[in-house]
Design an enzyme around this catalytic site. Structure first.
Site, PDB file in Angstrom:
ATOM      1  N   CYS A   4       0.837  -1.204   0.000  1.00  0.00           N
ATOM      2  CA  CYS A   4       0.000   0.000   0.000  1.00  0.00           C
ATOM      3  C   CYS A   4       0.875   1.258   0.000  1.00  0.00           C
ATOM      4  CB  CYS A   4      -0.921  -0.009   1.215  1.00  0.00           C
ATOM      5  SG  CYS A   4      -1.786   1.550   1.475  1.00  0.00           S
ATOM      6  N   ASN A  87     -12.770  10.280  -1.630  1.00  0.00           N
ATOM      7  CA  ASN A  87     -13.152   9.539  -2.826  1.00  0.00           C
ATOM      8  C   ASN A  87     -13.226   8.066  -2.465  1.00  0.00           C
ATOM      9  OD1 ASN A  87     -13.055  11.917  -4.384  1.00  0.00           O
ATOM     10  ND2 ASN A  87     -10.852  11.683  -4.700  1.00  0.00           N
ATOM     11  N   THR A  95      -8.091   6.349  -6.128  1.00  0.00           N
ATOM     12  CA  THR A  95      -6.951   5.717  -6.804  1.00  0.00           C
ATOM     13  C   THR A  95      -5.991   5.041  -5.837  1.00  0.00           C
ATOM     14  OG1 THR A  95      -5.667   7.779  -6.808  1.00  0.00           O
ATOM     15  CG2 THR A  95      -7.053   7.351  -8.739  1.00  0.00           C
ATOM     16  N   HIS A 100      -8.418   8.020   2.934  1.00  0.00           N
ATOM     17  CA  HIS A 100      -7.775   9.321   3.085  1.00  0.00           C
ATOM     18  C   HIS A 100      -8.767  10.430   2.804  1.00  0.00           C
ATOM     19  CE1 HIS A 100      -7.243   7.995  -1.096  1.00  0.00           C
ATOM     20  NE2 HIS A 100      -7.339   9.264  -1.440  1.00  0.00           N
ATOM     21  N   HIS A 102      -8.876  14.434   1.494  1.00  0.00           N
ATOM     22  CA  HIS A 102      -8.171  15.566   0.887  1.00  0.00           C
ATOM     23  C   HIS A 102      -8.623  16.837   1.614  1.00  0.00           C
ATOM     24  CE1 HIS A 102      -7.010  13.284  -2.841  1.00  0.00           C
ATOM     25  NE2 HIS A 102      -8.087  12.589  -2.509  1.00  0.00           N
TER      26      HIS A 102
END
Ligand code: AMP
Ligand code: ZN
Length: 114
Positions: A4, A87, A95, A100, A102
């Protein structure tokens, strides 16, 4: 997770520009910033996506959101405001498959999102 990208960044195996770190979370500058200030904030435990948030690991999400005001202030984007984005999955445009958020600021953002 040994393969990862964000686990490797947390471990220092891949360099990053660290903005904040404590025992639970890690924040670093996005390598392809979408705004004058663009930080990626991740839990130190590998959580694949928002789909994998549970009662057991949601403390990491809480830790991230508890720190966002201080990080935003440090970046100087707290007064004008900022956007926090997660996302999730293919349609969400994820992706990197380590949860996570942003944190982006320094310019206005439109709404609705594309
Ligand atoms: P997402 O599309 O939501 O999965 O976001 C992944 C983000 O990670 C993108 O904004 C990338 O620019 C960023 N990214 C990918 N590799 C790195 C890296 N080595 N250092 C910092 N940010 C990265
Ligand atoms: Zn990971």
């Amino acid at each position: 997770m040994s393969d990862c990208l964000f686990c490797k960044i947390i471990a220092g195996e891949i360099p990053s520009t660290v903005v904040y770190e404590d025992d639970m979370i890690f924040a670093f500058r996005d390598i392809e910033p979408q705004a004058p200030e663009h930080i990626v904030i991740v839990p130190k435990e590998h959580i694949g996506s928002a789909n994998e948030i549970t009662g057991e690991n949601s403390k990491y999400v809480a830790a991230i959101f508890e720190k966002i005001p201080a990080i935003a202030k440090e970046l100087g984007i707290d007064k004008d405001g900022y956007r926090v984005v997660n996302n999730c999955g293919e349609y969400g445009g994820q992706t990197v498959h380590h949860l996570h958020f942003h944190l982006m600021g320094g310019r206005p953002f439109g709404w609705p999102a594309g």
